[in-house]
Motif scaffolding. Structure first.
Motif, PDB file in Angstrom:
ATOM      1  N   LYS A   9      15.277 -10.005 -18.937  1.00  0.00           N
ATOM      2  CA  LYS A   9      15.562 -11.277 -19.595  1.00  0.00           C
ATOM      3  C   LYS A   9      15.419 -12.424 -18.612  1.00  0.00           C
ATOM      4  O   LYS A   9      15.591 -12.260 -17.414  1.00  0.00           O
ATOM      5  CB  LYS A   9      16.987 -11.285 -20.174  1.00  0.00           C
ATOM      6  N   ARG A  11      16.891 -16.442 -18.255  1.00  0.00           N
ATOM      7  CA  ARG A  11      17.889 -17.333 -18.841  1.00  0.00           C
ATOM      8  C   ARG A  11      17.211 -18.389 -19.709  1.00  0.00           C
ATOM      9  O   ARG A  11      16.147 -18.911 -19.350  1.00  0.00           O
ATOM     10  CB  ARG A  11      18.703 -18.015 -17.752  1.00  0.00           C
ATOM     11  N   ILE A  12      17.835 -18.711 -20.832  1.00  0.00           N
ATOM     12  CA  ILE A  12      17.267 -19.689 -21.758  1.00  0.00           C
ATOM     13  C   ILE A  12      17.060 -21.021 -21.053  1.00  0.00           C
ATOM     14  O   ILE A  12      16.034 -21.685 -21.256  1.00  0.00           O
ATOM     15  CB  ILE A  12      18.134 -19.814 -23.028  1.00  0.00           C
ATOM     16  N   TRP A  13      18.010 -21.424 -20.217  1.00  0.00           N
ATOM     17  CA  TRP A  13      17.861 -22.686 -19.508  1.00  0.00           C
ATOM     18  C   TRP A  13      16.610 -22.676 -18.628  1.00  0.00           C
ATOM     19  O   TRP A  13      15.916 -23.689 -18.505  1.00  0.00           O
ATOM     20  CB  TRP A  13      19.109 -22.999 -18.685  1.00  0.00           C
ATOM     21  N   LEU A  15      13.829 -20.957 -19.231  1.00  0.00           N
ATOM     22  CA  LEU A  15      12.713 -21.102 -20.164  1.00  0.00           C
ATOM     23  C   LEU A  15      12.545 -22.565 -20.566  1.00  0.00           C
ATOM     24  O   LEU A  15      11.432 -23.100 -20.576  1.00  0.00           O
ATOM     25  CB  LEU A  15      12.928 -20.242 -21.415  1.00  0.00           C
ATOM     26  N   SER A  76       8.626 -16.733 -24.598  1.00  0.00           N
ATOM     27  CA  SER A  76      10.048 -17.080 -24.672  1.00  0.00           C
ATOM     28  C   SER A  76      10.815 -16.062 -25.506  1.00  0.00           C
ATOM     29  O   SER A  76      11.959 -15.720 -25.180  1.00  0.00           O
ATOM     30  CB  SER A  76      10.229 -18.486 -25.252  1.00  0.00           C
ATOM     31  N   TYR A  77      10.200 -15.558 -26.564  1.00  0.00           N
ATOM     32  CA  TYR A  77      10.847 -14.539 -27.382  1.00  0.00           C
ATOM     33  C   TYR A  77      11.000 -13.235 -26.593  1.00  0.00           C
ATOM     34  O   TYR A  77      12.059 -12.600 -26.624  1.00  0.00           O
ATOM     35  CB  TYR A  77      10.071 -14.287 -28.675  1.00  0.00           C
ATOM     36  N   GLY A  80      13.682 -14.155 -23.882  1.00  0.00           N
ATOM     37  CA  GLY A  80      14.936 -14.806 -24.254  1.00  0.00           C
ATOM     38  C   GLY A  80      15.389 -14.533 -25.664  1.00  0.00           C
ATOM     39  O   GLY A  80      16.358 -15.143 -26.124  1.00  0.00           O
ATOM     40  N   TRP A  83      16.763 -17.043 -29.716  1.00  0.00           N
ATOM     41  CA  TRP A  83      17.192 -18.360 -29.231  1.00  0.00           C
ATOM     42  C   TRP A  83      16.350 -18.821 -28.056  1.00  0.00           C
ATOM     43  O   TRP A  83      16.123 -20.029 -27.880  1.00  0.00           O
ATOM     44  CB  TRP A  83      18.680 -18.379 -28.909  1.00  0.00           C
ATOM     45  N   GLY A  84      15.855 -17.898 -27.256  1.00  0.00           N
ATOM     46  CA  GLY A  84      14.932 -18.269 -26.186  1.00  0.00           C
ATOM     47  C   GLY A  84      13.635 -18.815 -26.755  1.00  0.00           C
ATOM     48  O   GLY A  84      13.101 -19.817 -26.262  1.00  0.00           O
ATOM     49  N   ALA A  87      14.424 -22.333 -28.266  1.00  0.00           N
ATOM     50  CA  ALA A  87      14.620 -23.356 -27.235  1.00  0.00           C
ATOM     51  C   ALA A  87      13.339 -23.596 -26.434  1.00  0.00           C
ATOM     52  O   ALA A  87      12.965 -24.746 -26.175  1.00  0.00           O
ATOM     53  CB  ALA A  87      15.760 -22.936 -26.304  1.00  0.00           C
ATOM     54  N   GLY A  88      12.654 -22.523 -26.046  1.00  0.00           N
ATOM     55  CA  GLY A  88      11.406 -22.668 -25.294  1.00  0.00           C
ATOM     56  C   GLY A  88      10.339 -23.376 -26.100  1.00  0.00           C
ATOM     57  O   GLY A  88       9.593 -24.209 -25.573  1.00  0.00           O
TER      58      GLY A  88
END
Length: 185
Positions: A9, A11-13, A15, A76-77, A80, A83-84, A87-88
């Motif tokens: 993984k 982190r979403i941030w 991405l 991103s999927y 993440g 949600w990744g 957000a990405g």
């Protein structure tokens, strides 16, 4: 973040930061942006493997819509989850929206001025150079043998001869891939 396996993984941030930057400073269209993602996400950050990116580009290329953004959402999927990807994707799209809206407003307001036209004429060769370099990088990413090169050359010849992108080429190329590289079952 190094990635040791296909399920690692990001982190979403991270991405969001990456795709905000790419959306803001990545130029040259979808081929150039995919080439930049290959350099940064496969070679440098190691967020995805060469095969994951190649498969993402193949899947996204067969869909209607903006290739680079779809590949970004795909990656991103993978790294993440839902949600990744959400957000990405928004992070990638937002800078493009702002830049295109600002350029459109400038063009409407100043478009007939010779310096504005000169800027667009000057930028065009630079964009073409970025696209050509990215085509080279993506060819290295996706071409592993003579059959793949033959498919690419044949598709290019048909596209140039017809002066149109032909969706049937994807189907025929996929069938050739099944027959040569694998099976249906």
């Amino acid at each position: 973040m190094e990635h040791d396996d296909a399920a690692s993984k990001v982190r979403i941030w991270d991405l969001v930061r990456y795709y905000l930057r790419l959306g803001a400073i990545g130029f040259g269209g979808p081929v150039a942006l995919c080439g930049q993602m290959e350099k940064e996400l496969v070679e440098e950050r190691k967020w995805v493997t060469k095969d994951e990116l190649r498969e993402g580009i193949a899947v996204c290329q067969s869909l209607p819509g903006p290739l680079a953004i779809q590949v970004g959402i795909f990656i991103s999927y993978l790294r993440g989850g839902f949600w990744g990807a959400w957000a990405g994707g928004w992070a990638f799209i937002f800078p493009n929206f702002v830049i295109v809206a600002a350029l459109g407003a400038m063009y409407v307001h100043f478009g007939d001025l010779p310096p504005v036209r000169a800027i667009f004429y000057g930028v065009s060769p630079a964009v073409i150079a970025l696209i050509l370099y990215s085509c080279y990088r993506l060819a290295k990413l996706g071409m592993e043998d003579v059959i793949q090169w033959a498919i690419a050359v044949a598709c290019l010849a048909v596209t140039v001869a017809l002066q149109a992108e032909v969706a049937l080429l994807f189907i025929v190329s996929g069938i050739i891939g099944i027959l040569y590289y694998g099976t249906l079952f």
